[in-house]
Scaffold this motif. Sequence first.
Motif, short mmCIF file in Angstrom:
data_model
loop_
_atom_site.label_atom_id
_atom_site.label_comp_id
_atom_site.label_asym_id
_atom_site.label_seq_id
_atom_site.Cartn_x
_atom_site.Cartn_y
_atom_site.Cartn_z
N PRO A 1 -8.07 -4.11 -1.14
CA PRO A 1 -9.36 -5.04 -1.01
C PRO A 1 -8.88 -6.31 -1.68
N LEU A 2 -8.50 -6.12 -3.05
CA LEU A 2 -8.36 -7.17 -3.91
C LEU A 2 -7.06 -8.08 -3.54
N GLY A 3 -6.04 -7.47 -3.11
CA GLY A 3 -4.86 -8.09 -2.66
C GLY A 3 -5.35 -8.93 -1.31
N ILE A 4 -6.24 -8.20 -0.50
CA ILE A 4 -6.58 -9.07 0.78
C ILE A 4 -7.42 -10.37 0.42
N PHE A 5 -8.41 -10.12 -0.65
CA PHE A 5 -9.18 -11.21 -1.06
C PHE A 5 -8.28 -12.19 -1.64
N MET A 6 -7.34 -11.74 -2.43
CA MET A 6 -6.57 -12.88 -3.19
C MET A 6 -5.48 -13.58 -2.03
N GLY A 7 -5.02 -12.89 -0.92
CA GLY A 7 -4.27 -13.67 -0.11
C GLY A 7 -5.03 -14.52 0.86
N THR A 8 -6.36 -14.28 0.98
CA THR A 8 -7.36 -15.06 2.13
C THR A 8 -8.07 -16.26 1.44
N LEU A 9 -8.40 -15.93 -0.02
CA LEU A 9 -9.35 -16.82 -0.83
C LEU A 9 -8.53 -17.29 -1.72
N PRO A 10 -8.08 -18.86 -1.59
CA PRO A 10 -7.36 -19.53 -2.69
C PRO A 10 -8.08 -19.29 -4.23
N LYS A 11 -9.48 -19.58 -4.06
CA LYS A 11 -9.84 -19.41 -5.50
C LYS A 11 -9.82 -18.20 -6.14
N VAL A 12 -9.97 -16.86 -5.34
CA VAL A 12 -9.74 -15.60 -5.88
C VAL A 12 -8.52 -15.52 -6.12
N ARG A 13 -7.63 -15.77 -5.52
CA ARG A 13 -5.86 -16.04 -6.06
C ARG A 13 -5.77 -16.66 -7.31
N ALA A 14 -6.40 -17.94 -7.50
CA ALA A 14 -6.20 -18.61 -8.59
C ALA A 14 -6.76 -17.96 -9.91
N PHE A 15 -7.81 -17.07 -9.80
CA PHE A 15 -8.31 -16.51 -10.96
C PHE A 15 -7.44 -15.31 -11.22
N PHE A 16 -7.27 -14.39 -10.27
CA PHE A 16 -6.48 -13.28 -10.65
C PHE A 16 -5.16 -13.36 -10.79
N GLU A 17 -4.26 -13.97 -9.99
CA GLU A 17 -2.84 -13.88 -9.87
C GLU A 17 -2.19 -14.30 -11.17
N PRO A 18 -2.46 -15.32 -12.15
CA PRO A 18 -1.82 -15.42 -13.09
C PRO A 18 -1.71 -14.20 -14.13
N MET A 19 -3.02 -13.90 -14.30
CA MET A 19 -3.06 -12.55 -15.56
C MET A 19 -2.38 -11.29 -14.90
N MET A 20 -2.47 -10.91 -13.37
CA MET A 20 -1.80 -9.78 -12.98
C MET A 20 -0.46 -9.98 -12.81
N GLY A 21 0.06 -11.39 -12.54
CA GLY A 21 1.56 -11.50 -12.77
C GLY A 21 2.10 -11.35 -14.20
N PHE A 22 1.09 -11.52 -15.29
CA PHE A 22 1.47 -11.48 -16.54
C PHE A 22 1.68 -10.02 -17.06
N ILE A 23 0.68 -9.02 -16.57
CA ILE A 23 0.45 -7.75 -16.81
C ILE A 23 1.61 -6.83 -16.20
N ARG A 24 1.84 -7.24 -15.07
CA ARG A 24 3.01 -6.53 -14.05
C ARG A 24 4.14 -6.15 -14.96
N TYR A 25 4.58 -7.21 -15.68
CA TYR A 25 5.74 -7.10 -16.34
C TYR A 25 5.68 -6.17 -17.56
N MET A 26 4.66 -5.77 -17.91
CA MET A 26 4.54 -4.73 -18.93
C MET A 26 4.66 -3.54 -18.68
N PRO A 27 5.57 -2.73 -19.37
CA PRO A 27 5.90 -1.47 -18.66
C PRO A 27 4.73 -0.35 -19.24
N ALA A 28 4.50 0.32 -18.15
CA ALA A 28 3.23 1.30 -18.20
C ALA A 28 3.45 2.30 -19.44
#
Length: 267
Positions: free
Chosen positions: A91-118
């Motif tokens: 659901p979050l990915g769908i909203f990010m892809g559909t709504l530019p404001k939601v994407r602008a809020f979530f994408e930078p931080m998620m893009g940053f965290i995804r490079y950190m090894p679990a």
Amino acid sequence: MDGGLLNSKNMYKSWTDCLGAAHFALVFALWSALAYAGVVSNTFLPTPDQVLQTAYRMVVDPAGDNLLHHALISTLRVTVGFFISAVLAVPLGIFMGTLPKVRAFFEPMMGFIRYMPASAFIPLFILWIGLGEPEKVMVIFWGTFFQQALMVMDVTKNVAGELVEVSYTLGAKKLAVFSKIILPASLPGIIDTLRITFGWAWTYLIVAELVGASSGLGYVIIQAGRFLKTDVIFVGILVIGLLGMLTDLIFKLLYRVMFPWLTREGA
């Protein structure tokens, strides 16, 4: 003409299946040659029959080393972690892809965290939630959630703009465009994303069972490594691979059932 095209597609599929099987056969032949010829010591590379005998022993063993028991525990951990991730990420990915404001809020931080090894977060997870099952599920969740959300976002964002523009031109409301155009067009890509990320969830299993585990395939592999039981290590790795392939086939079957027209086009 249609019959000739169908025969051509069937021949192409047969050839691709044969090539895939040939790759497996080549790897198996190389393994057998190295192990049986003694090029590599059986201490480090067991023979296929040694691995098979070990797997049989572990399946029939009623004690704690029972292979089916460990496989079931690991499957539950991976499935629960993946399911929680999918319920939140899709659901979050769908909203990010559909709504530019939601994407602008979530994408930078998620893009940053995804490079950190679990695996780097394991000490924190242990401190926060302890050494029980939630910690192991959390590792699998953390390893898949961010990539999953971003991949779903890309699938949704890349829905053909012409379809959306025409819908608005014809007077469709935003909710109707989302439910009738964007979501149906995104669904095949979302299912494919889930299939791929489920494979990633399996790769985090060893990491999840690295600390504080007393069961599971990862635990079996780690314990076997401490005592140079390479045949047990091979059994654990192969079982994880087979389980991963099984989940992949389930998603492919689901894709064919849900989108038969796409399957026919891509056959």
